[in-house]
Write a protein that holds these residues in place. Structure first.
Motif, PDB file in Angstrom:
ATOM      1  N   UNK A 231      -7.002   4.878  37.336  1.00 27.06           N
ATOM      2  CA  UNK A 231      -5.950   5.025  36.331  1.00 27.06           C
ATOM      3  C   UNK A 231      -6.278   4.190  35.098  1.00 27.06           C
ATOM      4  N   UNK A 232      -7.103   4.738  34.226  1.00 27.89           N
ATOM      5  CA  UNK A 232      -7.551   4.015  33.041  1.00 27.89           C
ATOM      6  C   UNK A 232      -6.404   3.751  32.074  1.00 27.89           C
ATOM      7  N   UNK A 233      -5.378   4.610  32.077  1.00 28.07           N
ATOM      8  CA  UNK A 233      -4.261   4.414  31.140  1.00 28.07           C
ATOM      9  C   UNK A 233      -3.477   3.153  31.456  1.00 28.07           C
ATOM     10  N   UNK A 234      -3.435   2.789  32.726  1.00 28.81           N
ATOM     11  CA  UNK A 234      -2.751   1.564  33.125  1.00 28.81           C
ATOM     12  C   UNK A 234      -3.661   0.357  32.931  1.00 28.81           C
ATOM     13  N   UNK A 235      -4.940   0.512  33.215  1.00 25.56           N
ATOM     14  CA  UNK A 235      -5.865  -0.623  33.139  1.00 25.56           C
ATOM     15  C   UNK A 235      -6.035  -1.122  31.711  1.00 25.56           C
ATOM     16  N   UNK A 236      -6.122  -0.205  30.739  1.00 27.79           N
ATOM     17  CA  UNK A 236      -6.292  -0.626  29.349  1.00 27.79           C
ATOM     18  C   UNK A 236      -5.799   0.486  28.422  1.00 27.79           C
ATOM     19  N   UNK A 237      -4.484   0.566  28.216  1.00 32.19           N
ATOM     20  CA  UNK A 237      -3.945   1.658  27.393  1.00 32.19           C
ATOM     21  C   UNK A 237      -4.437   1.624  25.951  1.00 32.19           C
ATOM     22  N   UNK A 238      -4.636   0.439  25.396  1.00 32.07           N
ATOM     23  CA  UNK A 238      -5.104   0.356  24.009  1.00 32.07           C
ATOM     24  C   UNK A 238      -6.511   0.946  23.881  1.00 32.07           C
ATOM     25  N   UNK A 239      -7.369   0.622  24.824  1.00 33.79           N
ATOM     26  CA  UNK A 239      -8.724   1.161  24.790  1.00 33.79           C
ATOM     27  C   UNK A 239      -8.709   2.669  24.986  1.00 33.79           C
ATOM     28  N   UNK A 240      -7.876   3.145  25.898  1.00 28.18           N
ATOM     29  CA  UNK A 240      -7.790   4.582  26.154  1.00 28.18           C
ATOM     30  C   UNK A 240      -7.391   5.318  24.878  1.00 28.18           C
ATOM     31  N   UNK A 241      -6.326   4.850  24.240  1.00 27.33           N
ATOM     32  CA  UNK A 241      -5.852   5.508  23.022  1.00 27.33           C
ATOM     33  C   UNK A 241      -6.901   5.464  21.927  1.00 27.33           C
ATOM     34  N   UNK A 242      -7.582   4.334  21.800  1.00 26.17           N
ATOM     35  CA  UNK A 242      -8.623   4.213  20.774  1.00 26.17           C
ATOM     36  C   UNK A 242      -9.743   5.213  21.011  1.00 26.17           C
ATOM     37  N   UNK A 243     -10.106   5.437  22.262  1.00 27.03           N
ATOM     38  CA  UNK A 243     -11.150   6.407  22.569  1.00 27.03           C
ATOM     39  C   UNK A 243     -10.719   7.820  22.182  1.00 27.03           C
ATOM     40  N   UNK A 244      -9.463   8.167  22.467  1.00 25.63           N
ATOM     41  CA  UNK A 244      -8.949   9.482  22.078  1.00 25.63           C
ATOM     42  C   UNK A 244      -8.962   9.629  20.559  1.00 25.63           C
ATOM     43  N   UNK A 245      -8.520   8.605  19.859  1.00 26.05           N
ATOM     44  CA  UNK A 245      -8.498   8.654  18.400  1.00 26.05           C
ATOM     45  C   UNK A 245      -9.901   8.760  17.816  1.00 26.05           C
ATOM     46  N   UNK A 246     -10.852   8.116  18.448  1.00 31.33           N
ATOM     47  CA  UNK A 246     -12.234   8.176  17.978  1.00 31.33           C
ATOM     48  C   UNK A 246     -12.783   9.598  18.108  1.00 31.33           C
TER      49      UNK A 246
END
Length: 260
Positions: A231-246
């Motif tokens: 569950x990457x969204x729980x482990x590091x939501x900021x990083x997950x969102x940044x990857x999607x935005x990238x």
């Protein structure tokens, strides 16, 4: 979930509930559509959606068996094809172009959608912690009966930090479809810019499954998270969102360059 607006989208089995973040965004900017996992609901994206601040709406459907979406009593109503029908209705209603994001079973739903409906209206694809063919390695449940799967599901939801869950019937039906799925043959037909996110220590969908998808899609890149689980969204939501935005920014740049 308070910042999100609930909307309903007409679909073959009834109205699909979508939670929408940034609902006042300019429709011309397109949108993100986020697809949860086998037990999850739209709530799985609670920490991600507010961080996708690209001036786009963010739609998080509750696929059938979740929230206020239809919940048929027959486990046969929860196949990947049925989920893809729900997703198709949501994408048709979402501002285009759409960046499609799937997590866990959401990856299989996204791949099923692409195989059946194509990529029209999409501008990018993010596949997190997923598989195109569970086989014997991506085993989420071991029970052979719907009752047994339901019992295992409660423990799995707690382990993955899910704040809301699908009905036991939805989980049992989905697992019966998922375990038989093999979407590898369709990977080569995907031409969208694609980002694979995968935890190094994912015990639900081992990293090798992410590598298979990345190798099968021509425009795919694989981002491995050292030490991370499923569950990457729980482990590091900021990083997950940044990857999607990238991924979104790169796809948008490619579109602009293509029109010049």
């Amino acid at each position: 979930m308070a910042p999100f607006v609930a909307q309903f989208v007409a679909a073959p089995a009834g109205a699909v509930e979508c939670l929408v973040a940034q609902s006042g965004a300019d429709p011309a900017n397109g949108s993100f559509v986020l697809v949860h996992g086998i037990q999850g609901t739209a709530a799985a994206w609670a920490e991600i959606a507010p961080r996708l601040d690209a001036g786009r709406a963010v739609l998080m459907p509750n696929l059938r068996g979740r929230g206020r979406s239809p919940s048929p009593g027959d486990i046969a109503a929860y196949s990947l094809d049925h989920f893809a029908d729900d997703l198709a209705a949501v994408i048709a209603a979402a501002p285009a172009p759409v960046t499609l994001v799937g997590w866990s079973m959401g990856v299989l739903v996204a791949l099923t959608y692409l195989a059946r409906f194509g990529a029209r209206g999409l501008d990018g694809l993010v596949l997190a912690s997923g598989t195109a063919h569970p086989g014997r390695e991506a085993v989420w449940f071991h029970a052979e009966t719907p009752e047994g799967v339901a019992q295992e599901a409660a423990a799995r939801a707690a382990r993955l930090g899910l704040t809301a869950s699908a009905t036991p019937t939805a989980v049992a039906g989905a697992w019966a479809s998922v375990r038989a799925a093999d979407l590898r043959p369709g990977l080569a037909r995907i031409t969208l810019p694609t980002l694979l996110l995968h935890g190094e220590r994912d015990d639900q969908c081992p990293l090798a499954h992410g590598r298979v998808i990345a190798a099968g899609i021509a425009q795919a890149s694989l981002e491995i998270w050292p030490g991370a689980g499923h569950n990457l969204m729980v482990e590091d939501p900021a990083r997950f969102a940044l990857s999607v935005l990238r991924l979104h920014a790169a796809a948008r740049s490619d579109r602009l360059n293509a029109t010049q």
